[in-house]
Design a protein around this motif. Structure first.
Motif: not given
Length: 417
Positions: A218, A275, A286
């Motif tokens: 991410y 998230l 997550e």
């Protein structure tokens, strides 16, 4: 009993007063008008506060800024640096914020002329994200910094030079990126904000197609760093501490954080990915739930041989290490795609498998290996190269398999009977 209760209450009041004095110190005096003295924190460092944000004034406990988490593999090679600050913080629509730097029990309040500037990150310099940011130089007793859009922001301040303190407010717009994702490593897939408040922020994407036996990360915007300078490089993405350890946990519930190893994804399919940022802990988490199947179709994928270790129709082919030979499409068995050859191999030479375009390579480390040819070391890894090396010449049955559910790859080699 009543006397004891009154004594206890007095002690509690005294303790509270002592605690308050320990946390905050008086700064400045009134101007003769009888106004109250302004209290500032007793702990040195940088504080951020304002209207409709995490802290209303400098003495709110949540106003303290943290040391920015840095990428120790770049810049000065450290995980944090004195007077380089970073903080994820909620800021409401049409808000203003200010900073106070406390040093030797004195506090100086900073803003920015005109309330700061809003520009493309490319204009700011050293901010490699494809978005607009609020930025400027912090100036003592200047205008409060203006924020128009509500959201979670990453606030970065380099306060090493008190006369030239850079600040950047980057809106957090997370993306999932990696070889498990639709855009691979070339392009991130945006995750939509579904909730944001002083306490938390939640981002979610539904039915995103993820590849199995692959990884992802991410990042907090369309770019890898909120700031990337010669010495200071922020770590502005999330991964796991160790890929192999995480991969061994087949539950898929991983502790993500400011790490550089990719997050594993075991299965191919459609997923809902959530998230979440928790403001009280400063941590991210997550949740990933498989919602459907989505398998790659390899039925038209051509794979062949590349190297100089094989014969074609009884003789060595031309274009060794230049052309791909014995190219074919697979046979399909349910979710398995199998490419099959019977081939004569030459001792002391090497090969790999690949597609004609060079986008798919099956090197020695690129597939699991089964069959007696590997068990007996008839075929081994070439020294110094990731190629297959022929120790024992002869005719072999070779099958390369892709499992479209897991994206697992297997090369099986057995002597032909």
């Amino acid at each position: 009993m009543e006397k004891q209760r009154r004594s206890f209450n007095k002690m509690l009041l005294v303790f509270t007063a002592i605690l308050s004095v320990g946390l905050f110190a008086a700064c400045g005096t009134d101007s003769g008008g009888g106004g109250e003295e302004e209290l500032i924190p007793n702990q040195e460092g940088l504080y951020v506060y304002g209207s409709n944000t995490i802290a209303a004034n400098v003495n709110d406990l949540t106003a303290k800024m943290n040391a920015a988490t840095l990428d120790a593999g770049q810049g000065a090679g450290v995980e944090n640096m004195t007077d380089v600050y970073g903080k994820f913080m909620y800021i409401g629509a049409n808000s203003t914020i200010e900073f106070t730097y406390v040093e030797q029990e004195e506090g100086t309040t900073y803003g920015a002329p005109g309330g700061g500037s809003v520009d493309s990150a490319s204009v700011v310099g050293n901010v490699p994200v494809a978005d607009e940011v609020i930025h400027g130089t912090l100036t003592a007793d200047s205008d409060p910094i203006e924020v128009t859009e509500e959201g979670l922001y990453y606030t970065y301040v380099d306060a090493r030079d008190r006369e030239n303190m850079l600040f950047i407010l980057m809106p957090v717009k997370p993306e999932i990126i990696g070889d498990a994702t639709p855009g691979q490593w070339a392009e991130g897939t945006a995750i939509t904000e579904t909730h944001v408040s002083v306490d938390s922020a939640v981002y979610e994407i539904n039915d995103v197609e993820l590849n199995g036996a692959a990884g992802y990360r991410y990042r907090f915007n369309n770019g890898w760093h909120a700031y990337q300078g010669p010495e200071v490089v922020t770590l502005s993405s999330l991964g796991v501490e160790d890929y192999a350890t995480a991969w061994a946990d087949s539950t898929g519930n991983y502790d993500i954080g400011y790490f550089l190893d990719n997050i594993p994804n075991h299965l191919t399919g459609l997923f809902t990915v959530k998230l979440k940022f928790n403001a009280s802990s400063g941590e991210w988490s997550e949740t990933k739930v498989k919602t459907g199947d989505s398998f790659n179709d390899y039925s038209d994928t051509e794979i062949g041989w590349f190297g100089n270790a094989y014969l074609v129709d009884g003789s060595e082919p031309s274009g060794q290490w230049e052309s791909v030979h014995m190219v074919k499409t697979p046979e399909q068995s349910d979710l398995l795609y199998n490419w099959n050859w019977t081939v004569e191999l030459i001792e002391g030479r090497s090969f790999v498998l690949r597609d004609p375009d060079g986008t798919i390579w099956i090197t020695y480390g690129g597939a699991a290996k089964t069959g007696s040819a590997f068990d007996n070391e008839d075929i081994v890894k070439e020294d110094g190269q990731d190629n297959y090396y022929v120790n024992t010449p002869g005719t072999y049955n070779v099958t390369f398999t892709i499992d479209s559910e897991t994206e697992g790859r297997i090369l099986t080699i057995e002597p032909a009977e």
